[in-house]
Design an enzyme around this catalytic site. Structure first.
Site, PDB file in Angstrom:
ATOM      1  N   GLU A 264     -38.412  -6.402 -58.999  1.00 62.21           N
ATOM      2  CA  GLU A 264     -37.260  -7.057 -58.371  1.00 62.21           C
ATOM      3  C   GLU A 264     -37.596  -7.442 -56.931  1.00 62.21           C
ATOM      4  OE1 GLU A 264     -32.569  -6.004 -57.365  1.00 62.21           O
ATOM      5  OE2 GLU A 264     -34.037  -4.391 -57.600  1.00 62.21           O
ATOM      6  N   LYS A 330     -28.718 -12.547 -61.130  1.00 59.18           N
ATOM      7  CA  LYS A 330     -28.069 -11.255 -61.373  1.00 59.18           C
ATOM      8  C   LYS A 330     -26.548 -11.413 -61.399  1.00 59.18           C
ATOM      9  CE  LYS A 330     -28.193  -6.455 -59.758  1.00 59.18           C
ATOM     10  NZ  LYS A 330     -28.744  -5.539 -58.715  1.00 59.18           N
ATOM     11  N   CYS A 382     -32.155  -4.421 -62.135  1.00 55.78           N
ATOM     12  CA  CYS A 382     -31.862  -3.133 -61.497  1.00 55.78           C
ATOM     13  C   CYS A 382     -30.586  -2.496 -62.051  1.00 55.78           C
ATOM     14  CB  CYS A 382     -31.785  -3.318 -59.987  1.00 55.78           C
ATOM     15  SG  CYS A 382     -31.793  -1.762 -59.063  1.00 55.78           S
TER      16      CYS A 382
END
Length: 505
Positions: A264, A330, A382
């Site tokens: 990430e 995301k 994540c």
């Protein structure tokens, strides 16, 4: 009066300890039996208590669970929040105090609406209310479904229920087993104690069912680069190019892999700032018949910022060009880390509420898979990997692997990254897809389609993981239907339990 007060405190104090032991059921301790023992003891502690008393006992149980279980959050607050110790402790207390509300809600509602010492209380109402309180914690204020008890069973026979009904069905099996133990002790109904044995036997039997089929003709070589870049220096301008070249050099040594994966935000720059670097990287990967997937930060034309995933090299997107519409963005953002609720009020108060990169926008809930070298990867950045329904909705018939990129350097040497990996393993088991987890400093690992780690590299080291992964064909029952049948069952259980109570009244 003093003795009475102390006597009233005994059960809540015991509940704090009972809640705290659940932490040892999760990684890295993995004493999964404690996840059954703890709620069983909680049910014993609230037996014959008033709803108000049960509320405080349940709340105390939650305080114990979250004070110990998410202690890793304090590592981040203390290390990067920029506030004095008292303020750090206060914020941590607020978080733990809020999360404990849901276990208090469970015990209050159970003793308020189903007070009778009956089978319906323990085998209909208690499991249903536990599931609903967990669901609320996973949804309210964007949700925080961390430490759902089902995650602790990744290596136990109860984990076998995950491909059928997800982690929630595993949790249901835990609470039914815990309820049976509590009912047995309270009523000395020893025959009921066989129920956990039946549940575990079912888990053993289900373990032998192959819900999906490995496609041995579809093997992929993957390389995961763990850069181990210090969080406190990562975004310094002087570290930008050394960091980017570190990943580039490690990738150059592994061009034989089908897919090379960086973590990430591995690139400490906005994509729009480094088009030449990415163009050269894309060309090099294509020349070597390889692909590179990396986390990168993005800025759209309307000045919105995104935490994104980019695919370079051999892919269907053509030559590299800056096009944010061909990225994964995301969706489920981390509160305070990637967005600040009530930011107009909170940002001026303390540095914690004004951290760098804390003004991101959301991508769509469902987005196309990332495609690299002919393989389809369902991404989760994540924190997103803890939201099972989002991951389920993004896995398609074409998906080969679940991909999660992360940077747990925020949490140091705490238990947080190990719990995070355990949650990721559950996603693989639920959906019958191998999982790839690439991180900055660990846990970097790959699993098979049953959630078993097949390769892992040490934390806190610059290292490269090389593995061969086999795609799977077919779908698990959970992938097909999700958990809505489970929650319909929960609502019906509450209705039936209420009707049974009314008849007895």
């Amino acid at each position: 009066m003093t003795k009475t007060f102390i006597h009233r405190l005994l059960r809540p104090l015991a509940a704090v300890f009972v809640g705290a032991i659940t932490t040892f059921s999760f990684a890295p301790y993995s004493i999964w039996s404690l996840a059954i023992l703890s709620p069983a003891l909680l049910l014993l502690l609230i037996h014959n208590r008033s709803p108000k008393s049960a509320l405080w006992i349940g709340y105390a149980w939650g305080l114990g669970q979250f004070t110990t279980g998410i202690s890793w959050v304090y590592v981040s607050i203390d290390g990067f929040g920029g506030m004095p110790l008292a303020a750090n402790l206060f914020l941590m207390a607020l978080l733990v105090g809020y999360l404990a509300v849901y276990s208090g809600l469970f015990t209050w509602s159970l003793n308020k609406f189903f007070p009778a010492n009956s089978l319906s209380r323990y085998f209909l109402a208690a499991p249903a209310l536990w599931l609903i309180s967990d669901w609320l914690r996973g949804w309210v204020m964007t949700g925080f479904p961390w430490l759902w008890l089902g995650y602790s069973q990744i290596d136990s026979p109860l984990g076998s229920f995950a491909p059928i009904g997800g982690v929630e069905l595993v949790t249901l099996a835990i609470i039914i087993s815990a309820s049976a133990l509590a009912y047995t002790v309270i009523n000395k109904a020893w025959s009921v104690s066989i129920i956990p044995a039946i549940v575990f036997s079912a888990g053993f039997g289900i373990r032998n069912i192959d819900w999906v089929t490995p496609n041995l003709d579809k093997t992929t070589s993957v390389v995961l680069i763990q850069g181990n870049v210090a969080q406190d220096s990562k975004w310094l301008p002087s570290h930008r190019w050394p960091t980017m070249m570190k990943y580039t050099d490690l990738s150059r040594e592994n061009w034989g892999a089908d897919i090379i994966i960086w973590p990430e935000a591995a690139i400490p720059a906005f994509e729009v700032e480094i088009p030449s670097f990415l163009r050269n990287l894309d060309s090099a990967a294509k020349m070597n018949n390889s692909s590179i997937i990396t986390g990168v930060l993005n800025q759209s034309e309307d000045k919105k910022y995104y935490n994104s995933i980019l695919s370079l090299g051999v892919n269907p997107y053509g030559e590299y060009s800056y096009d944010p519409n061909e990225r994964y963005h995301k969706h489920h953002l981390l509160p305070f880390g990637e967005f600040v609720p009530f930011e107009d009020i909170l940002r001026p108060l303390a540095p914690l509420f004004n951290l760098p990169m804390s003004s991101f926008s959301r991508g769509d809930f469902v987005q196309p898979n990332i495609v690299a070298n002919g393989r389809h990867l369902a991404p989760a950045l994540c924190y997103e990997i803890i939201f099972n329904e989002q991951v389920r909705r993004n896995v398609t018939d074409e998906t080969d692997f679940i991909l999660t990129l992360s940077n747990d350097a925020w949490f140091g040497r705490s238990i947080g990254p190990l719990q995070h990996m355990e949650i990721a393993q559950m996603r693989a088991l639920e959906l019958g897809k191998p999982l790839i987890r690439s991180t900055n400093n660990g846990v970097t690992a790959v699993t098979d389609h049953k959630g078993k780690i097949i390769k892992q590299i040490p934390q806190f080291e610059t290292a490269v993981l090389k593995a061969e992964l086999v795609s799977t064909d077919g779908q698990t029952p959970y992938h097909v239907v999700g958990t809505w049948p489970l929650y319909i069952w929960a609502l019906l259980s509450l209705v039936v339990g209420w009707l049974v109570r009314r008849q007895k009244d």
